[in-house]
Write an enzyme that holds these catalytic residues in place. Structure first.
Site, PDB file in Angstrom:
ATOM      1  N   ASP A  64      53.697  31.344  34.138  1.00 29.41           N
ATOM      2  CA  ASP A  64      52.800  30.876  35.193  1.00 29.41           C
ATOM      3  C   ASP A  64      53.607  30.075  36.220  1.00 29.41           C
ATOM      4  O   ASP A  64      54.181  29.035  35.893  1.00 29.41           O
ATOM      5  CB  ASP A  64      51.699  29.998  34.580  1.00 29.41           C
ATOM      6  CG  ASP A  64      50.541  29.723  35.529  1.00 29.41           C
ATOM      7  OD1 ASP A  64      50.789  29.627  36.745  1.00 29.41           O
ATOM      8  OD2 ASP A  64      49.399  29.595  35.051  1.00 29.41           O
ATOM      9  N   HIS A  82      49.985  33.541  36.313  1.00 31.15           N
ATOM     10  CA  HIS A  82      48.717  32.823  36.515  1.00 31.15           C
ATOM     11  C   HIS A  82      47.599  33.859  36.577  1.00 31.15           C
ATOM     12  O   HIS A  82      47.105  34.215  37.656  1.00 31.15           O
ATOM     13  CB  HIS A  82      48.786  31.992  37.797  1.00 31.15           C
ATOM     14  CG  HIS A  82      47.709  30.952  37.898  1.00 31.15           C
ATOM     15  ND1 HIS A  82      47.632  29.875  37.039  1.00 31.15           N
ATOM     16  CD2 HIS A  82      46.649  30.834  38.736  1.00 31.15           C
ATOM     17  CE1 HIS A  82      46.592  29.133  37.366  1.00 31.15           C
ATOM     18  NE2 HIS A  82      45.966  29.694  38.386  1.00 31.15           N
ATOM     19  N   SER A  97      41.925  28.078  35.468  1.00 23.44           N
ATOM     20  CA  SER A  97      42.620  27.292  36.475  1.00 23.44           C
ATOM     21  C   SER A  97      41.775  26.077  36.882  1.00 23.44           C
ATOM     22  O   SER A  97      41.440  25.250  36.031  1.00 23.44           O
ATOM     23  CB  SER A  97      42.985  28.175  37.668  1.00 23.44           C
ATOM     24  OG  SER A  97      43.936  27.551  38.500  1.00 23.44           O
TER      25      SER A  97
END
Length: 236
Positions: A180, A212, A122
């Protein structure tokens, strides 16, 4: 400034003699220790090697604009989590300099730059793009999980300029879940396509139904890719 004064560090040492290093950066709000525990939970064991030291630094706490200025462990600030807004370059460049001290520590320990891989999850992945493509393009590789670059990112220009000058860039491994809902899969795909168009050697792997998060297949792919970039060159 020494890296130890800037970052809390969690590390997984190799079972044998170290000849390479991996720098694995966590996502926003997490810690190095938290990412190591998450990876271990997904894999069923540490991400560990016979010859590679895996480093999990923790980002310092700072005000984070998408959280209305609340303090969070983030690598840099964002105006918002969206593709179409400008990058917060001041905070990105400041962190590139700080993380450079971690890389320098590995160099001081005898690990050459071409035996280092940089990557992250991320926000850690976005930080890795900047760190590897702009500041340390002579590392062995960069991996980016569930992440993206802003559409006007300076990384694209840096990649183009370096390749036009006939200089090499690290190989990129990018992974993203199709479900996601925080960083849409399309953002990751577009980032990969723009980097390939700029000339970067990049592979993009989609994981159906993955949100995610990390998954076992992704971690096994990552481990194999790391070994392909940082093979054990010592005699056993």
């Amino acid at each position: 400034m020494a890296a130890a004064r800037k970052f809390r560090m969690c590390a997984v040492s190799p079972s044998g003699k170290q000849s390479a290093s991996v720098l694995f950066l966590h996502g926003s709000g997490d810690t190095g220790r938290g990412l190591r525990a998450w990876v271990k939970d997904v894999l069923g064991r540490d991400l560990a090697f016979s010859h590679i030291r895996v480093l999990y630094p923790t980002a310092p706490s700072r005000p984070y604009t998408p959280m209305r200025g609340a303090l969070s462990n983030v690598w840099f600030d964002r105006h918002k989590v969206y593709q179409d807004c400008p990058e917060h370059l001041e905070s990105i460049d400041d962190m590139c300099a700080s993380l450079g001290s971690v890389i320098q520590d590995e160099l001081n320990a005898g690990i050459p730059k071409h035996r280092i891989v940089i990557g992250g999850f991320s926000m850690g992945g976005a930080m890795s793009f900047h760190l590897a493509c702009r500041q340390h393009p002579d590392v062995a590789g960069v991996f980016v999980l569930s992440s993206f670059l802003n559409k006007d990112s300076v990384v694209y220009q840096a990649v183009e300029e370096r390749l036009q000058a006939g200089r090499s860039l690290p190989e990129l491994l990018q992974c993203h879940g199709t479900s996601d809902d925080l960083v849409p899969h399309q953002w990751g795909e577009q980032t990969s396509a723009l980097l390939r168009r700029a000339g970067m050697n990049a592979s993009f792997h989609s994981f159906p139904g993955l949100h995610h998060e990390l998954c076992l297949a992704e971690m096994e792919l990552l481990k194999s890719w790391i070994l392909s970039r940082l093979p054990d060159t010592g005699s056993s």
